[in-house]
Design a protein around this motif. Structure first.
Motif, PDB file in Angstrom:
ATOM      1  N   SER A  69      47.493 126.007  67.326  1.00  0.00           N
ATOM      2  CA  SER A  69      48.007 126.630  68.466  1.00  0.00           C
ATOM      3  C   SER A  69      47.167 126.266  69.788  1.00  0.00           C
ATOM      4  CB  SER A  69      48.462 128.036  68.455  1.00  0.00           C
ATOM      5  OG  SER A  69      47.159 128.633  68.245  1.00  0.00           O
ATOM      6  N   VAL A  70      47.782 126.371  70.765  1.00  0.00           N
ATOM      7  CA  VAL A  70      47.124 126.021  72.204  1.00  0.00           C
ATOM      8  C   VAL A  70      47.555 127.419  72.769  1.00  0.00           C
ATOM      9  CG1 VAL A  70      46.801 123.806  72.136  1.00  0.00           C
ATOM     10  CG2 VAL A  70      49.013 124.928  73.010  1.00  0.00           C
ATOM     11  N   LYS A  71      46.530 127.688  73.741  1.00  0.00           N
ATOM     12  CA  LYS A  71      46.796 128.881  74.652  1.00  0.00           C
ATOM     13  C   LYS A  71      47.334 128.300  75.940  1.00  0.00           C
ATOM     14  CE  LYS A  71      45.189 133.171  75.811  1.00  0.00           C
ATOM     15  NZ  LYS A  71      44.373 134.538  75.568  1.00  0.00           N
ATOM     16  N   VAL A  72      48.606 128.733  76.479  1.00  0.00           N
ATOM     17  CA  VAL A  72      48.890 128.343  77.697  1.00  0.00           C
ATOM     18  C   VAL A  72      48.999 129.543  78.594  1.00  0.00           C
ATOM     19  CG1 VAL A  72      51.036 127.267  78.985  1.00  0.00           C
ATOM     20  CG2 VAL A  72      50.169 126.340  76.628  1.00  0.00           C
ATOM     21  N   GLY A  73      48.215 129.700  79.496  1.00  0.00           N
ATOM     22  CA  GLY A  73      48.279 130.930  80.368  1.00  0.00           C
ATOM     23  C   GLY A  73      47.887 132.210  79.490  1.00  0.00           C
ATOM     24  N   ALA A  74      48.905 133.080  79.017  1.00  0.00           N
ATOM     25  CA  ALA A  74      48.522 134.295  78.503  1.00  0.00           C
ATOM     26  C   ALA A  74      49.123 134.079  77.027  1.00  0.00           C
ATOM     27  CB  ALA A  74      49.063 135.572  79.229  1.00  0.00           C
ATOM     28  N   HIS A  75      49.882 132.922  76.925  1.00  0.00           N
ATOM     29  CA  HIS A  75      50.662 132.935  75.583  1.00  0.00           C
ATOM     30  C   HIS A  75      50.198 131.813  74.616  1.00  0.00           C
ATOM     31  CE1 HIS A  75      53.459 135.462  77.696  1.00  0.00           C
ATOM     32  NE2 HIS A  75      53.350 134.793  78.896  1.00  0.00           N
ATOM     33  N   ARG A  76      50.444 131.984  73.517  1.00  0.00           N
ATOM     34  CA  ARG A  76      50.123 130.913  72.327  1.00  0.00           C
ATOM     35  C   ARG A  76      51.475 130.164  72.053  1.00  0.00           C
ATOM     36  NH1 ARG A  76      44.900 129.463  70.902  1.00  0.00           N
ATOM     37  NH2 ARG A  76      43.726 131.180  71.433  1.00  0.00           N
ATOM     38  N   ARG A  77      51.223 128.597  72.088  1.00  0.00           N
ATOM     39  CA  ARG A  77      52.123 127.874  71.864  1.00  0.00           C
ATOM     40  C   ARG A  77      52.081 127.031  70.617  1.00  0.00           C
ATOM     41  NH1 ARG A  77      54.689 131.086  74.075  1.00  0.00           N
ATOM     42  NH2 ARG A  77      55.613 130.887  76.251  1.00  0.00           N
ATOM     43  N   ILE A  78      52.968 126.735  69.979  1.00  0.00           N
ATOM     44  CA  ILE A  78      52.654 125.937  68.498  1.00  0.00           C
ATOM     45  C   ILE A  78      53.645 124.515  68.452  1.00  0.00           C
ATOM     46  CG2 ILE A  78      53.006 126.241  66.263  1.00  0.00           C
ATOM     47  CD1 ILE A  78      52.374 129.315  66.630  1.00  0.00           C
ATOM     48  N   LEU A  79      53.131 123.643  68.237  1.00  0.00           N
ATOM     49  CA  LEU A  79      53.991 122.470  68.271  1.00  0.00           C
ATOM     50  C   LEU A  79      54.676 122.394  66.768  1.00  0.00           C
ATOM     51  CD1 LEU A  79      51.344 119.462  69.488  1.00  0.00           C
ATOM     52  CD2 LEU A  79      53.674 120.327  70.648  1.00  0.00           C
ATOM     53  N   PRO A  80      55.886 121.676  67.035  1.00  0.00           N
ATOM     54  CA  PRO A  80      56.602 121.870  65.624  1.00  0.00           C
ATOM     55  C   PRO A  80      55.762 121.072  64.427  1.00  0.00           C
ATOM     56  CG  PRO A  80      58.111 121.196  67.625  1.00  0.00           C
ATOM     57  CD  PRO A  80      56.541 121.304  67.875  1.00  0.00           C
ATOM     58  N   GLU A  81      55.102 120.172  65.019  1.00  0.00           N
ATOM     59  CA  GLU A  81      54.274 119.280  63.700  1.00  0.00           C
ATOM     60  C   GLU A  81      53.090 120.096  63.193  1.00  0.00           C
ATOM     61  OE1 GLU A  81      53.550 117.162  67.536  1.00  0.00           O
ATOM     62  OE2 GLU A  81      55.490 117.843  66.843  1.00  0.00           O
ATOM     63  N   TRP A  82      52.757 121.080  63.913  1.00  0.00           N
ATOM     64  CA  TRP A  82      51.670 122.099  63.505  1.00  0.00           C
ATOM     65  C   TRP A  82      52.227 122.922  62.502  1.00  0.00           C
ATOM     66  CZ3 TRP A  82      49.132 123.233  68.721  1.00  0.00           C
ATOM     67  CH2 TRP A  82      48.482 122.257  69.334  1.00  0.00           C
ATOM     68  N   VAL A  83      53.456 123.261  62.683  1.00  0.00           N
ATOM     69  CA  VAL A  83      54.282 124.255  61.680  1.00  0.00           C
ATOM     70  C   VAL A  83      54.382 123.304  60.251  1.00  0.00           C
ATOM     71  CG1 VAL A  83      56.319 125.730  61.163  1.00  0.00           C
ATOM     72  CG2 VAL A  83      55.117 125.625  63.363  1.00  0.00           C
ATOM     73  N   ASP A  84      54.747 121.969  60.777  1.00  0.00           N
ATOM     74  CA  ASP A  84      55.047 121.310  59.275  1.00  0.00           C
ATOM     75  C   ASP A  84      53.463 121.034  58.560  1.00  0.00           C
ATOM     76  OD1 ASP A  84      57.462 120.967  59.970  1.00  0.00           O
ATOM     77  OD2 ASP A  84      57.370 119.091  61.118  1.00  0.00           O
ATOM     78  N   GLU A  85      52.520 120.773  59.281  1.00  0.00           N
ATOM     79  CA  GLU A  85      51.198 120.797  58.940  1.00  0.00           C
ATOM     80  C   GLU A  85      51.057 121.855  57.964  1.00  0.00           C
ATOM     81  OE1 GLU A  85      48.314 120.086  61.637  1.00  0.00           O
ATOM     82  OE2 GLU A  85      49.084 117.974  62.221  1.00  0.00           O
ATOM     83  N   TYR A  86      51.223 123.105  58.250  1.00  0.00           N
ATOM     84  CA  TYR A  86      50.923 124.164  57.588  1.00  0.00           C
ATOM     85  C   TYR A  86      51.611 124.400  56.271  1.00  0.00           C
ATOM     86  CZ  TYR A  86      50.902 129.323  56.215  1.00  0.00           C
ATOM     87  OH  TYR A  86      51.037 130.372  55.444  1.00  0.00           O
ATOM     88  N   ALA A 142      53.110 121.951  54.479  1.00  0.00           N
ATOM     89  CA  ALA A 142      52.860 120.842  53.758  1.00  0.00           C
ATOM     90  C   ALA A 142      51.409 121.392  53.067  1.00  0.00           C
ATOM     91  CB  ALA A 142      52.447 119.766  54.552  1.00  0.00           C
ATOM     92  N   ARG A 143      50.345 121.999  53.918  1.00  0.00           N
ATOM     93  CA  ARG A 143      49.168 122.228  53.257  1.00  0.00           C
ATOM     94  C   ARG A 143      49.501 123.324  52.137  1.00  0.00           C
ATOM     95  NH1 ARG A 143      46.658 123.030  57.650  1.00  0.00           N
ATOM     96  NH2 ARG A 143      46.961 125.418  57.650  1.00  0.00           N
ATOM     97  N   VAL A 144      50.119 124.363  52.453  1.00  0.00           N
ATOM     98  CA  VAL A 144      50.341 125.491  51.664  1.00  0.00           C
ATOM     99  C   VAL A 144      51.006 125.021  50.615  1.00  0.00           C
ATOM    100  CG1 VAL A 144      51.654 127.600  51.359  1.00  0.00           C
ATOM    101  CG2 VAL A 144      50.417 127.098  53.409  1.00  0.00           C
ATOM    102  N   THR A 145      52.088 124.262  50.583  1.00  0.00           N
ATOM    103  CA  THR A 145      52.861 123.691  49.104  1.00  0.00           C
ATOM    104  C   THR A 145      51.819 122.659  48.474  1.00  0.00           C
ATOM    105  OG1 THR A 145      53.707 121.734  50.635  1.00  0.00           O
ATOM    106  CG2 THR A 145      55.074 123.762  50.194  1.00  0.00           C
ATOM    107  N   GLU A 146      51.030 122.173  49.025  1.00  0.00           N
ATOM    108  CA  GLU A 146      50.221 121.108  48.235  1.00  0.00           C
ATOM    109  C   GLU A 146      49.065 122.137  47.480  1.00  0.00           C
ATOM    110  OE1 GLU A 146      48.017 118.450  50.818  1.00  0.00           O
ATOM    111  OE2 GLU A 146      50.002 117.481  51.393  1.00  0.00           O
TER     112      GLU A 146
END
Length: 65
Positions: free
Chosen positions: A38-55, A57-61
């Motif tokens: 994730s990245v912090k943008v101001g006071a909030h965390r934001r997550i790119l869709p690809e990063w969710v996909d990476e997670y 994929a890693r968990v299923t592997e």
């Protein structure tokens, strides 16, 4: 006049929790520990869709191993 639809490029932690079927606390912990990038943008965390996909994929592997 042409309408333009802007697709969200970032997800909030709450949106990711909903996508994964996890609670918000568990998702925040995955973000804090770096398991979901994730990245912090101001006071909030934001997550790119690809990063969710990476997670996912890693968990299923790991489960398949």
């Amino acid at each position: 006049m042409t309408e333009t639809t802007i697709k969200p490029r970032w997800h909030t932690t709450a949106e990711v929790a909903g996508m994964l079927g996890f609670g918000l606390s568990k998702t925040k912990m995955l973000v804090i520990t770096g398991e979901i990038r994730s990245v912090k943008v101001g006071a909030h965390r934001r997550i790119l869709p690809e990063w969710v996909d990476e997670y996912v994929a890693r968990v299923t592997e790991e489960c398949a191993a």
